[in-house]
Design an enzyme around this catalytic site. Structure first.
Site, PDB file in Angstrom:
ATOM      1  N   LYS A  12      24.997  -4.768  -1.000  1.00  0.00           N
ATOM      2  CA  LYS A  12      26.462  -4.811  -1.077  1.00  0.00           C
ATOM      3  C   LYS A  12      27.101  -4.122   0.122  1.00  0.00           C
ATOM      4  CE  LYS A  12      25.999  -4.241  -6.062  1.00  0.00           C
ATOM      5  NZ  LYS A  12      26.033  -3.188  -7.089  1.00  0.00           N
ATOM      6  N   ARG A  50       0.807  -1.215   0.000  1.00  0.00           N
ATOM      7  CA  ARG A  50       0.000   0.000   0.000  1.00  0.00           C
ATOM      8  C   ARG A  50       0.844   1.271   0.000  1.00  0.00           C
ATOM      9  NH1 ARG A  50      -2.653  -3.519   1.516  1.00  0.00           N
ATOM     10  NH2 ARG A  50      -0.972  -3.956   2.935  1.00  0.00           N
ATOM     11  N   THR A  51       1.806   1.338   0.895  1.00  0.00           N
ATOM     12  CA  THR A  51       2.537   2.598   1.048  1.00  0.00           C
ATOM     13  C   THR A  51       3.292   2.930  -0.231  1.00  0.00           C
ATOM     14  OG1 THR A  51       2.763   2.113   3.389  1.00  0.00           O
ATOM     15  CG2 THR A  51       4.148   3.849   2.508  1.00  0.00           C
ATOM     16  N   HIS A  70       5.558   6.180  11.314  1.00  0.00           N
ATOM     17  CA  HIS A  70       4.992   5.986   9.983  1.00  0.00           C
ATOM     18  C   HIS A  70       4.034   7.157   9.723  1.00  0.00           C
ATOM     19  CE1 HIS A  70       3.731   4.242   6.381  1.00  0.00           C
ATOM     20  NE2 HIS A  70       3.202   3.113   6.787  1.00  0.00           N
ATOM     21  N   ARG A  77      11.402   3.777   3.053  1.00  0.00           N
ATOM     22  CA  ARG A  77      11.036   2.822   4.119  1.00  0.00           C
ATOM     23  C   ARG A  77      12.260   1.996   4.449  1.00  0.00           C
ATOM     24  NH1 ARG A  77       5.874  -0.984   4.739  1.00  0.00           N
ATOM     25  NH2 ARG A  77       5.128   1.068   5.341  1.00  0.00           N
TER      26      ARG A  77
END
Lengths: 139, 305
Positions: free
Chosen positions: B80, B51-52, B129, B101
Site C-alpha cells: 500500500k 532458507r534464510t 547478507h 530482508r
C-alpha cells in the site's frame, strides 16, 4: 571590477576558481533575499585565480558543504565593515542531505524522504560512501 | 542495543564467540530449548526466501520463542506504499527482535534509524547478507578448524553476489588466507571491495575467468548462482548464467579435502552428481544456518543459559 565591501555578512574566500556556482547551489544561496555577489576568477597571489562569494547577511552556513566542495575555503565574518572572525573549513566526516545516492537499487532512491547520508571512507582520495548502500562518490 | 547490518559490525572476537556458542548448541541442543521463552521474532521478508526465513524461524522455535511476520511484500503494508521505517516502527511494538530482508540496498540501515528493537539484516538486495556469512564462517570453521592457511575460491556472480561481498569482508580480517576470484569479466568483484578490502590490507588475491585452471589450488570453493533478479537486462542474464558449471570432471583436478560451499538455491552451477561427492558441504552449510542464527538471536537479545 569593483564590488562594494559588505558591512554585515559573510565572505567565502579562497574558493578554487570555477567552484563558486556549485557552492551557490549546494548552500541554497539562490533562496536568499539579501545581496549575494559571486566573483569568479579574481586575482590571487596565493592561488593565481580564485572565486569569492559575498553574502550581505549573517546566515547559518553549512560548513560541511564548504569543506566537502573545497577544504581550502576560508569563511570571513564581517561586522560593521570589519573582519571579526576567520574560519577554516575541513573535509567533513559525514554529509547529511548534501548528496543524492545515484545507485538505483539504494533504498533512498525509492524512499526519497529518507535523509541522505554519506560518510568519508578514504580521506586521501576524498571518497565518500553512501551510509545506506556503500555506493562510492568521488569528490 | 545492537543490530547486525554488516558482518563487519561484529569483531573477530565476537564472531569467534558466536561460532563457539553455535558449536555448543549443536552439541547440546536441549540446554537451549527454553532460552527465548516468551520472546518473539518478527521476520519481515519483503522479498521471497526459503532458507534464510525458515532457518530464522526454526532458530527461534528451537530456542523456545515464537515467530510472526510476512514472507513477501505483497502480503504487507508495503504493497500500500508504507515505508520501511513505518513498518519497522510498528513491528517494534509487537516483537522483541526483527530479521528483515528487502530488495533495496540499505533498507536495514533505514530501519535501524527508527527501530527500538534489534534489527538483523537478512539480505538487502545485492549489498549485504551477514547471517549467510556467519553460516559460511561456521561451516568453514567446522571443516578447516581455523581461519588461517587456506586458499578460498569464489566462483560465479561476484558483482551482485552479496554473500561473496560479506564473506570476503569477514575473511579479510584474518591472516594467512589467499583469495581467488573466478568470474566472467562482466561479473567481477566490485572495485570498491578490491580497493578498500583486498588492496588496503595487502591480501594475496588473483582474478581469473577460468575455473579449470584455478581449481587445483583451492582448499575451499564457494560457488554462486547468477541471479536473474539482479539484472535489469534479461539478455545479459541469459548470456552469463551458464558460464560455470561444477561437475565431477572438473573436480578430478581438485584437492581430496576441498570443501565445496554454495549459499543455495542452486540452479545448474553445481551438477547434481556432485552432491554425492564427500567434498560437497553445501547441505551441511544450510543446516548450520539455523545454529548460528540461534547463537546470534541469543547474543542480540543478551540472553544466556
Amino acid at each position: 571590477m569593483k564590488i562594494d565591501s559588505i558591512q554585515n555578512g559573510i565572505v567565502l574566500d579562497h574558493i578554487k576558481a570555477g567552484r563558486s556556482m556549485e557552492i551557490y547551489k549546494l548552500l541554497g544561496l539562490d533562496r536568499l533575499d539579501c545581496s549575494v555577489a559571486i566573483i569568479k576568477n579574481a586575482r590571487s597571489t596565493q592561488m593565481g585565480k580564485k572565486d569569492i562569494i559575498k553574502i550581505a547577511d549573517r546566515i547559518d552556513l553549512n560548513l560541511d558543504v564548504l569543506g566537502f566542495v573545497d577544504p581550502g575555503i576560508t569563511v570571513d565574518i564581517i561586522e560593521d565593515g570589519k573582519l571579526v572572525q576567520k574560519k577554516h573549513v575541513q573535509l567533513p566526516e559525514k554529509l547529511v542531505n548534501v548528496l543524492k545516492c545515484k545507485n538505483p537499487r539504494c533504498i533512498t532512491s525509492s524512499e526519497p524522504h529518507l535523509r541522505s547520508m554519506f560518510v568519508l571512507t578514504d580521506r586521501e582520495k576524498r571518497v565518500y560512501s553512501c551510509a545506506y548502500c556503500d555506493t562510492r562518490y568521488h569528490r | 542495543m545492537r543490530n547486525l547490518l554488516n558482518i563487519t559490525d561484529l569483531s573477530t572476537g565476537e564472531i569467534d564467540e558466536l561460532i563457539a556458542l553455535a558449536e555448543d548448541i549443536i552439541a547440546h541442543p536441549e540446554t537451549y530449548q527454553d532460552v527465548c521463552r516468551r520472546k518473539k521474532l518478527a521476520t519481515l521478508f519483503f522479498e521471497p526466501s526459503t532458507r534464510t526465513r525458515l532457518s530464522f524461524e526454526a532458530a527461534m522455535l528451537d530456542l523456545g520463542g515464537s515467530v510472526l511476520g510476512f514472507s513477501e511484500a505483497q502480503s504487507s503494508s508495503a504493497a500500500k506504499g508504507e515505508t520501511v521505517g513505518d513498518t519497522v516502527r510498528v513491528v517494534c511494538g509487537y516483537a522483541d527482535i526483527i530479521a528483515m530482508r528487502h530488495p533495496k540496498e540499505g533498507a536495514p540501515f533505514a530501519a535501524v534509524q527508527v527501530a527500538s528493537k534489534p534489527v538483523i539484516n537478512a539480505g538487502d538486495g545485492g549489498h549485504n547478507h551477514p547471517t549467510q556469512t556467519l553460516t559460511d564462517l561456521l561451516t568453514i570453521h567446522r571443516e578447516r578448524g581455523a581461519f588461517r592457511d587456506f586458499t578460498i575460491g569464489f566462483c560465479g556472480d561476484l558483482k551482485f553476489g552479496r554473500t561473496v561481498h560479506s564473506l570476503v569482508s569477514a575473511l579479510a580480517r584474518y591472516t594467512g588466507i589467499r583469495f581467488v576470484f573466478i568470474s566472467p569479466e562482466e561479473l567481477r568483484l566490485p572495485r570498491y571491495i578490491v580497493d578498500n578490502t583486498l588492496k588496503r590490507n595487502n591480501l594475496p588475491y588473483i582474478e581469473t575467468t577460468s575455473l579449470e585452471s584455478a581449481i587445483p589450488d583451492l582448499d575451499v570453493l564457494y560457488m554462486t548462482r547468477v541471479q536473474r533478479e539482479r539484472f535489469f537486462n534479461e539478455a545479459d542474464y541469459i548470456r552469463l548464467k551458464d558460464t560455470y558449471i561444477l561437475d565431477c570432471d572438473k573436480l578430478e583436478r581438485a584437492k581430496p579435502d576441498l570443501c565445496i560451499l554454495h549459499p543455495l538455491p542452486r540452479v545448474n552451477e553445481i551438477a547434481v552428481e556432485v552432491d554425492e561427492d564427500p567434498r560437497a558441504k553445501y547441505f551441511e552449510q544450510a543446516a548450520n544456518g539455523k545454529f548460528i542464527r540461534m547463537a546470534l538471536i541469543m547474543k542480540l537479545l543478551e540472553l544466556s543459559v
